[in-house]
Design a protein around this motif. Sequence first.
Motif, PDB file in Angstrom:
ATOM      1  N   SER A  26       1.915  -2.519  15.426  1.00 19.18           N
ATOM      2  CA  SER A  26       3.130  -1.732  15.190  1.00 19.18           C
ATOM      3  C   SER A  26       3.449  -1.644  13.699  1.00 19.18           C
ATOM      4  O   SER A  26       4.368  -2.275  13.203  1.00 19.18           O
ATOM      5  CB  SER A  26       4.309  -2.352  15.960  1.00 19.18           C
ATOM      6  OG  SER A  26       4.026  -2.388  17.345  1.00 19.18           O
ATOM      7  N   ILE A  27       2.653  -0.843  13.013  1.00 22.74           N
ATOM      8  CA  ILE A  27       2.779  -0.751  11.560  1.00 22.74           C
ATOM      9  C   ILE A  27       3.986   0.081  11.144  1.00 22.74           C
ATOM     10  O   ILE A  27       4.640  -0.207  10.168  1.00 22.74           O
ATOM     11  CB  ILE A  27       1.491  -0.172  10.962  1.00 22.74           C
ATOM     12  CG1 ILE A  27       0.413  -1.242  10.961  1.00 22.74           C
ATOM     13  CG2 ILE A  27       1.707   0.310   9.543  1.00 22.74           C
ATOM     14  CD1 ILE A  27       0.722  -2.408  10.059  1.00 22.74           C
ATOM     15  N   PHE A  28       4.284   1.145  11.838  1.00 21.40           N
ATOM     16  CA  PHE A  28       5.318   2.103  11.473  1.00 21.40           C
ATOM     17  C   PHE A  28       4.980   2.805  10.166  1.00 21.40           C
ATOM     18  O   PHE A  28       4.148   2.338   9.388  1.00 21.40           O
ATOM     19  CB  PHE A  28       6.705   1.439  11.384  1.00 21.40           C
ATOM     20  CG  PHE A  28       7.156   0.875  12.684  1.00 21.40           C
ATOM     21  CD1 PHE A  28       7.004  -0.476  12.946  1.00 21.40           C
ATOM     22  CD2 PHE A  28       7.710   1.677  13.650  1.00 21.40           C
ATOM     23  CE1 PHE A  28       7.394  -1.009  14.158  1.00 21.40           C
ATOM     24  CE2 PHE A  28       8.113   1.153  14.864  1.00 21.40           C
ATOM     25  CZ  PHE A  28       7.952  -0.190  15.115  1.00 21.40           C
ATOM     26  N   SER A  29       5.610   3.906   9.930  1.00 23.59           N
ATOM     27  CA  SER A  29       5.239   4.759   8.806  1.00 23.59           C
ATOM     28  C   SER A  29       5.788   4.244   7.481  1.00 23.59           C
ATOM     29  O   SER A  29       5.246   4.549   6.426  1.00 23.59           O
ATOM     30  CB  SER A  29       5.717   6.191   9.043  1.00 23.59           C
ATOM     31  OG  SER A  29       7.120   6.207   9.187  1.00 23.59           O
ATOM     32  N   ARG A  30       6.877   3.473   7.512  1.00 27.80           N
ATOM     33  CA  ARG A  30       7.454   2.956   6.275  1.00 27.80           C
ATOM     34  C   ARG A  30       7.233   1.458   6.210  1.00 27.80           C
ATOM     35  O   ARG A  30       7.717   0.704   7.045  1.00 27.80           O
ATOM     36  CB  ARG A  30       8.945   3.279   6.207  1.00 27.80           C
ATOM     37  CG  ARG A  30       9.234   4.772   6.203  1.00 27.80           C
ATOM     38  CD  ARG A  30      10.720   5.057   6.098  1.00 27.80           C
ATOM     39  NE  ARG A  30      11.254   4.630   4.810  1.00 27.80           N
ATOM     40  CZ  ARG A  30      12.538   4.750   4.485  1.00 27.80           C
ATOM     41  NH1 ARG A  30      13.393   5.246   5.357  1.00 27.80           N
ATOM     42  NH2 ARG A  30      12.961   4.359   3.304  1.00 27.80           N
ATOM     43  N   ASN A  31       6.477   1.055   5.209  1.00 25.23           N
ATOM     44  CA  ASN A  31       6.199  -0.374   5.056  1.00 25.23           C
ATOM     45  C   ASN A  31       5.717  -0.634   3.635  1.00 25.23           C
ATOM     46  O   ASN A  31       5.475   0.298   2.870  1.00 25.23           O
ATOM     47  CB  ASN A  31       5.137  -0.839   6.063  1.00 25.23           C
ATOM     48  CG  ASN A  31       3.852  -0.043   5.939  1.00 25.23           C
ATOM     49  OD1 ASN A  31       3.141  -0.170   4.955  1.00 25.23           O
ATOM     50  ND2 ASN A  31       3.546   0.774   6.926  1.00 25.23           N
ATOM     51  N   VAL A  32       5.596  -1.878   3.324  1.00 24.61           N
ATOM     52  CA  VAL A  32       5.022  -2.305   2.051  1.00 24.61           C
ATOM     53  C   VAL A  32       3.795  -3.146   2.365  1.00 24.61           C
ATOM     54  O   VAL A  32       3.846  -4.026   3.228  1.00 24.61           O
ATOM     55  CB  VAL A  32       6.023  -3.130   1.218  1.00 24.61           C
ATOM     56  CG1 VAL A  32       5.384  -3.596  -0.085  1.00 24.61           C
ATOM     57  CG2 VAL A  32       7.282  -2.329   0.937  1.00 24.61           C
ATOM     58  N   THR A  51       4.048   0.606  -1.723  1.00 19.35           N
ATOM     59  CA  THR A  51       4.860   1.095  -0.609  1.00 19.35           C
ATOM     60  C   THR A  51       4.127   2.226   0.099  1.00 19.35           C
ATOM     61  O   THR A  51       3.138   2.773  -0.405  1.00 19.35           O
ATOM     62  CB  THR A  51       6.215   1.611  -1.093  1.00 19.35           C
ATOM     63  OG1 THR A  51       5.995   2.815  -1.854  1.00 19.35           O
ATOM     64  CG2 THR A  51       6.928   0.586  -1.967  1.00 19.35           C
ATOM     65  N   SER A  52       4.641   2.604   1.263  1.00 22.77           N
ATOM     66  CA  SER A  52       4.042   3.711   1.984  1.00 22.77           C
ATOM     67  C   SER A  52       4.172   5.010   1.205  1.00 22.77           C
ATOM     68  O   SER A  52       3.409   5.957   1.423  1.00 22.77           O
ATOM     69  CB  SER A  52       4.679   3.847   3.369  1.00 22.77           C
ATOM     70  OG  SER A  52       6.092   3.833   3.284  1.00 22.77           O
ATOM     71  N   GLY A  53       5.120   5.056   0.263  1.00 21.69           N
ATOM     72  CA  GLY A  53       5.262   6.230  -0.587  1.00 21.69           C
ATOM     73  C   GLY A  53       4.411   6.199  -1.836  1.00 21.69           C
ATOM     74  O   GLY A  53       4.384   7.168  -2.596  1.00 21.69           O
ATOM     75  N   GLY A  54       3.731   5.083  -2.066  1.00 22.37           N
ATOM     76  CA  GLY A  54       2.809   4.994  -3.178  1.00 22.37           C
ATOM     77  C   GLY A  54       3.324   4.270  -4.412  1.00 22.37           C
ATOM     78  O   GLY A  54       2.606   4.171  -5.415  1.00 22.37           O
ATOM     79  N   SER A  55       4.533   3.751  -4.372  1.00 24.18           N
ATOM     80  CA  SER A  55       5.046   2.994  -5.518  1.00 24.18           C
ATOM     81  C   SER A  55       4.367   1.634  -5.586  1.00 24.18           C
ATOM     82  O   SER A  55       4.199   0.973  -4.556  1.00 24.18           O
ATOM     83  CB  SER A  55       6.554   2.814  -5.399  1.00 24.18           C
ATOM     84  OG  SER A  55       7.202   4.064  -5.427  1.00 24.18           O
ATOM     85  N   THR A  56       4.031   1.224  -6.797  1.00 28.29           N
ATOM     86  CA  THR A  56       3.267  -0.014  -6.962  1.00 28.29           C
ATOM     87  C   THR A  56       3.979  -1.010  -7.867  1.00 28.29           C
ATOM     88  O   THR A  56       4.772  -0.631  -8.745  1.00 28.29           O
ATOM     89  CB  THR A  56       1.876   0.267  -7.548  1.00 28.29           C
ATOM     90  OG1 THR A  56       2.034   0.939  -8.805  1.00 28.29           O
ATOM     91  CG2 THR A  56       1.056   1.146  -6.616  1.00 28.29           C
ATOM     92  N   ILE A  57       3.676  -2.272  -7.641  1.00 26.64           N
ATOM     93  CA  ILE A  57       4.110  -3.367  -8.498  1.00 26.64           C
ATOM     94  C   ILE A  57       2.899  -4.247  -8.752  1.00 26.64           C
ATOM     95  O   ILE A  57       2.125  -4.524  -7.831  1.00 26.64           O
ATOM     96  CB  ILE A  57       5.239  -4.188  -7.841  1.00 26.64           C
ATOM     97  CG1 ILE A  57       6.507  -3.357  -7.691  1.00 26.64           C
ATOM     98  CG2 ILE A  57       5.523  -5.445  -8.656  1.00 26.64           C
ATOM     99  CD1 ILE A  57       7.614  -4.066  -6.941  1.00 26.64           C
ATOM    100  N   TYR A  58       2.731  -4.689  -9.996  1.00 22.99           N
ATOM    101  CA  TYR A  58       1.619  -5.569 -10.359  1.00 22.99           C
ATOM    102  C   TYR A  58       2.140  -6.812 -11.073  1.00 22.99           C
ATOM    103  O   TYR A  58       3.093  -6.744 -11.843  1.00 22.99           O
ATOM    104  CB  TYR A  58       0.644  -4.865 -11.302  1.00 22.99           C
ATOM    105  CG  TYR A  58      -0.128  -3.727 -10.683  1.00 22.99           C
ATOM    106  CD1 TYR A  58       0.326  -2.419 -10.770  1.00 22.99           C
ATOM    107  CD2 TYR A  58      -1.325  -3.968 -10.013  1.00 22.99           C
ATOM    108  CE1 TYR A  58      -0.391  -1.377 -10.209  1.00 22.99           C
ATOM    109  CE2 TYR A  58      -2.056  -2.933  -9.456  1.00 22.99           C
ATOM    110  CZ  TYR A  58      -1.580  -1.636  -9.557  1.00 22.99           C
ATOM    111  OH  TYR A  58      -2.298  -0.604  -8.991  1.00 22.99           O
ATOM    112  N   ALA A  59       1.459  -7.912 -10.842  1.00 20.97           N
ATOM    113  CA  ALA A  59       1.707  -9.083 -11.662  1.00 20.97           C
ATOM    114  C   ALA A  59       1.235  -8.786 -13.078  1.00 20.97           C
ATOM    115  O   ALA A  59       0.247  -8.067 -13.280  1.00 20.97           O
ATOM    116  CB  ALA A  59       0.954 -10.288 -11.100  1.00 20.97           C
ATOM    117  N   ASP A  60       1.933  -9.350 -14.072  1.00 18.03           N
ATOM    118  CA  ASP A  60       1.555  -9.106 -15.461  1.00 18.03           C
ATOM    119  C   ASP A  60       0.105  -9.516 -15.732  1.00 18.03           C
ATOM    120  O   ASP A  60      -0.586  -8.878 -16.526  1.00 18.03           O
ATOM    121  CB  ASP A  60       2.488  -9.873 -16.396  1.00 18.03           C
ATOM    122  CG  ASP A  60       3.879  -9.261 -16.460  1.00 18.03           C
ATOM    123  OD1 ASP A  60       4.808  -9.953 -16.908  1.00 18.03           O
ATOM    124  OD2 ASP A  60       4.038  -8.092 -16.053  1.00 18.03           O
TER     125      ASP A  60
END
Length: 114
Positions: A26-32, A51-60
Amino acid sequence: VQLQASGGGLVQAGGSLKLSCAASGSIFSRNVMGWYRQAPGKQRELVATVTSGGSTIYADSVKGRFTISRDNVVNTVYLLMNSLKPEDTAVYYCLALVLGSNYWGQGTQVTVSS
């Protein structure tokens, strides 16, 4: 939600590896989705999320070397790791955050030799 990670291995410093994590259930369309890692004797730490919308976060520590991406059609997240360093050696864990709950995959070992 089940997560199946793959792609770890042994590589020389400066080399590259690509990790994959396929999600099912049950992944659903909105997730990280993302990756954490844990080196021996250290706490688990964030590597990158998307995110499912493509936003990213990286460790330094991995910015400019690692790239996280995902394919929403097949519910798979990838981590392309370039210019690997010995300090990147760790067990890498896939994570999915779905409706406020965290789901973890089994770890995959990444070992970078100097």
